[in-house]
Write an enzyme that holds these catalytic residues in place. Structure first.
Site, short mmCIF file in Angstrom:
data_model
loop_
_atom_site.label_atom_id
_atom_site.label_comp_id
_atom_site.label_asym_id
_atom_site.label_seq_id
_atom_site.Cartn_x
_atom_site.Cartn_y
_atom_site.Cartn_z
N GLU A 96 70.22 42.41 61.39
CA GLU A 96 71.19 42.70 60.53
C GLU A 96 71.26 41.73 59.55
O GLU A 96 71.35 41.77 58.34
CB GLU A 96 72.63 42.72 61.37
CG GLU A 96 73.62 43.03 60.49
CD GLU A 96 74.73 43.45 61.16
OE1 GLU A 96 74.66 44.26 62.21
OE2 GLU A 96 76.21 43.14 60.78
N ASP A 193 73.44 43.88 64.95
CA ASP A 193 74.63 43.42 65.85
C ASP A 193 75.08 44.70 66.60
O ASP A 193 75.08 46.05 66.09
CB ASP A 193 75.91 42.94 65.10
CG ASP A 193 75.58 41.86 64.45
OD1 ASP A 193 74.76 40.95 64.76
OD2 ASP A 193 76.55 41.34 63.48
N TYR A 416 79.09 37.48 70.74
CA TYR A 416 79.68 38.16 69.46
C TYR A 416 81.17 38.32 69.56
O TYR A 416 81.83 38.72 70.29
CB TYR A 416 78.99 39.67 69.77
CG TYR A 416 79.12 40.33 68.50
CD1 TYR A 416 78.58 40.02 67.41
CD2 TYR A 416 79.88 41.54 68.57
CE1 TYR A 416 78.55 40.90 66.11
CE2 TYR A 416 80.00 42.17 67.44
CZ TYR A 416 79.17 41.83 66.16
OH TYR A 416 79.35 42.72 65.20
#
Ligand SMILES: [Zn+2]
Ligand SMILES: [Zn+2]
Length: 792
Positions: A96, A193, A416
């Site tokens: 990403e 992600d 995350y």
């Protein structure tokens, strides 16, 4: 190394008032923070010629509005190139962000860094197979309407590359690099992600750049070597279709709402012959409504007087030795136990105060009750609780906290952050992390449990936020957030804290007075994680006590409290409005549109009027139930195993029907809506003008000087409001936010201004170029330039 200047409180407060740097303003559709490109403003703004001189919030008068079909809405043709993957070609892994590409490449092998048009990608070998890791840079595609025009409702839209949709686009190089690399590849693996936005980014790269119907998918929650290798070895043969389609549906819905409703608002204003950029979105409407309803409650609120009665009692009798009271007696003076107690009720009827006359000197009967309270550690962080705590302890806005957490994640330091989970599964390997961090933080003795405390909330994609155990030197806010996350993690493995609560009451006839105390007997996890617990020590009292004093305090009932940036985000989560990833940017949009202001969030006249007008003419826009239903539908898509497209179509059709009926509402009452909004806009403008007015203009002595903003030069400046009769202007520093201060220049009497720039100390200055303070400054600058010239 020079020390970074410490932030003053003023600067901190003001930073919260301005949650955004000027540069990255204006999201109209409700996208995640990582969507960096302002979308909507460009689409709508280009349709009008802007007047040259315009203030920040000026309602531009345009005598006749002609909407030309400008370049911005001309038909853009985009047909993606057809690509056939090569047999025996390398594996292309798409991430990403650039930083993630470098992390993944280093984790999987010994990469060689390569370069295409200044964009880095990585080549490596793993078990004899060639792999290339390259990156997107967030979204490379955007939704755009197929046919030009600004009528509503409009639903014909498609994905096109950013570089075709926007003038200044920095993503084309990334697009080109991925296209070049895809041509020679044999297989594609998506490693964006793992969430709905990441899946949409991946899906668009797969279908539009690589020309494929599907790809393999790496799923991970941290950018650590161990987890990335596992994610690579166990990659899924397909992208996560539920997630991808749910994400795409969200983009469609946000576009439909954002563009159609904002246009409807602006068209309404246009009927009055004026123009103003306004926006409202699918979640923005209900979110603003919450703030406005609170504001209305505050406005309606009438303070009521009430009274509180306090007595002081004294226990002069010699007493038996109890451990607690002996200790306390030592502190409060020999043999004496004085204590202030409050009457159990607030008194609203003033005549009832009579009961408390002549009570001094009387004897009351005291009693002490002790209870033990066991406080387990708080559950692991998800994004909302991290944002709430970061605001509580450090005053960081939710969007700033997300930004920091995102960079800590990209640095491989934490997992995350866009998660709603409060779970910490053993599979993340917390034993190793705990061992390492407990030692580093020197808290090994406090770690007593093998399994962490967990909360109830689940997230199918990620665990709660936890530190990975990787180390890096951090400073400033990054360090604060990292420490907060680590301490929270460590605290999960500690014993519960034990609090001793004490309630002392004194009874005189039917009157009951009491006082409460609390002390921490066992700190346990509280020794690691910061808590705001107030300890109050009070003596034990029993039996007869003498009332030595009494006092009455008059108070007023308080209006409901406004939301803070943190509490509104928790409220949106509670009501299931928006997603964990979008809530903070929705709040920013409300600030940017001047619907709300302040650190304790206050609805502006414009925000209040917008909601009032919508309530009257199109209440469906602010209906939170409808928004929540859509939210649930999209969550349902995410969990589907098949028939994604069918469900997507159903949800989108429902959204279209809603928007058609809103457009009808607007059509019927356009003029009225326009007039009401214009009135509110003028009110807001008036309010801002007062806030921005500096002084009477020294040139014409008729107008007032105020801070303006030129969209043309993108700079703030000071001008006289008697323009065009008076053209007096002063220039201002090019960067940062300029604010009024209460100070006046000692040299020339001009009001002083303050410049705020992230990472710098606020600079208070006099804007009068003829002022002595500026002469000295100009001389210094001249000298500096001379020196520089000499050196050249
Ligand atoms: Zn003037
Ligand atoms: Zn001055």
């Amino acid at each position: 190394m020079p020390k970074k200047p410490k932030k003053t409180t003023e600067e901190k407060v003001i930073e919260d008032y301005f949650p955004l740097d000027e540069e990255d303003a204006e999201h109209a559709t409700e996208k995640q923070v990582k969507e960096t490109i302002p979308d909507f403003k460009q689409i709508v703004e280009k349709e009008y010629k802007k007047p040259e001189r315009s203030s920040l919030e000026r309602v531009e008068k345009i005598p006749k509005i002609k909407i030309k079909k400008s370049k911005a809405t001309r038909k853009v043709k985009y047909s993606p190139k057809k690509i056939k993957l090569k047999k025996g070609g390398y594996e292309l892994i798409v991430t990403e962000k650039p930083q993630a590409a470098s992390k993944i490449a280093s984790a999987l092998g010994n990469p060689k860094r390569k370069d295409s048009k200044g964009i880095s990608y990585y080549e490596l070998e793993r078990k004899g197979k060639k792999i290339i890791v390259a990156c997107a840079v967030g979204h490379l595609f955007t939704l755009k309407q197929n046919i030009p025009g600004s009528e509503i409702p409009i639903f014909e839209i498609s994905w096109i590359p950013n570089y075709l949709a926007r003038k200044k686009d920095f993503t084309k190089k990334y697009y080109d690099t991925l296209l070049k690399l895809a041509k020679d590849s044999g297989s594609i693996t998506i490693a964006t992600d793992y969430d709905i936005e990441g899946e949409v980014i991946g899906l668009n790269v797969v279908r539009f750049i690589c020309g494929q119907k599907d790809a393999k998918r790496m799923k991970f929650s941290t950018l650590t070597t161990q987890e990335l290798n596992k994610a690579y070895d166990e990659k899924s043969p397909h992208i996560d279709w539920g997630q991808a389609i749910a994400g795409e549906t969200r983009h469609y819905l946000d576009w439909f709402y954002g563009i159609n409703l904002s246009r409807a608002l602006m068209n309404a204003i246009k009927t009055t012959g004026r123009f103003k950029i306004m926006s409202i979105g699918r979640v923005q409407g209900p979110a603003l409504n919450l703030i406005v309803q609170k504001e209305k409650d505050i406005q309606k609120f009438k303070p009521e007087p009430y009274w509180q009665v306090f007595i002081t009692v004294d226990d002069e009798r010699p007493r038996g030795r109890s451990i607690a009271s002996t200790e306390l007696r030592a502190e409060s003076g020999a043999g004496k136990n004085k204590l202030e107690l409050k009457y159990n009720q607030d008194i609203f009827d003033k005549s009832k105060l009579e009961k408390f006359e002549n009570i001094v000197g009387k004897t009351a009967i005291a009693e002490t009750k002790k209870t033990e309270q066991v406080l387990p550690p708080n559950p692991p962080f998800n994004l909302t609780t991290l944002q709430t705590e970061a605001y509580k302890f450090y005053g960081l806005t939710p969007s700033r906290t997300l930004q920091i957490a995102q960079s800590l994640y990209l640095g491989g330091l934490i997992s995350y952050p866009r998660t709603s989970s409060q779970k910490l599964p053993e599979s993340i390997g917390y034993k190793e992390i705990l061992k390492k961090l407990a030692k580093e933080y020197n808290v090994e003795k406090l770690i007593t449990k093998k399994k962490p405390v967990e909360g109830k909330k689940l997230d199918s994609a990620h665990p709660s936020i936890y530190p990975t155990g990787n180390k890096q030197i951090l400073a400033g806010d990054d360090e604060k957030i990292y420490n907060l996350i680590t301490k929270r993690f460590l605290s999960l493995f500690c014993d519960s804290a034990i609090i001793d609560n004490k309630k002392v009451s004194a009874v005189l006839d039917e009157l009951i007075f009491s006082a409460r105390g609390a002390s921490v007997r066992k700190k346990a996890w509280m020794e690691i994680y910061p808590t705001k617990l107030k300890e109050i020590e009070i003596p034990d009292l029993k039996g007869e006590v003498k009332i030595t004093n009494s006092k009455t305090e008059q108070k007023e009932t308080q209006p409901p409290k406004r939301y803070s940036p943190a509490s509104i985000i928790s409220q949106l989560e509670k009501k299931n409005l928006g997603t964990k990833a979008t809530r903070s940017s929705i709040l920013e949009t409300l600030y940017n549109r001047n619907y709300v202001k302040g650190k304790s969030i206050e609805a502006t006249p414009l925000g209040i009027s917008l909601i009032t007008t919508l309530e009257k003419y199109s209440p469906i826009i602010i209906n939170e139930k409808l928004t929540r239903n859509f939210e649930n539908e999209m969550e349902a898509i995410q969990k589907l195993k098949k028939n994604f497209e069918e469900k997507e179509k159903k949800v989108i059709d429902k959204a279209k029907q809603t928007i058609i009926s809103i457009a009808k509402d607007f059509g019927k009452n356009e003029k009225k809506i326009g007039e009401e909004l214009l009135k509110a806009t003028n009110e807001l403008r008036q309010q801002q003008k007062i806030e921005n007015t500096l002084m009477r203009c020294p040139v014409c002595k008729k107008g007032n000087l105020g801070i303006m903003y030129s969209r043309k030069t993108k700079r703030h400046f000071i001008a006289c409001d008697a323009y065009p009769d008076c053209t007096n202007t002063y220039s201002l520093p090019p960067r940062g936010v300029i604010k009024k201060t209460n100070k006046v220049c000692e040299e020339c009497g001009f009001p002083m201004l303050m410049r705020l720039l992230r990472g710098r100390r606020p600079w208070v200055f006099c804007f009068n170029p003829k002022c002595k303070t500026n002469e000295e400054w100009a001389k210094k600058r001249e000298k500096k330039e001379e020196k520089e010239n000499e050196q050249v």
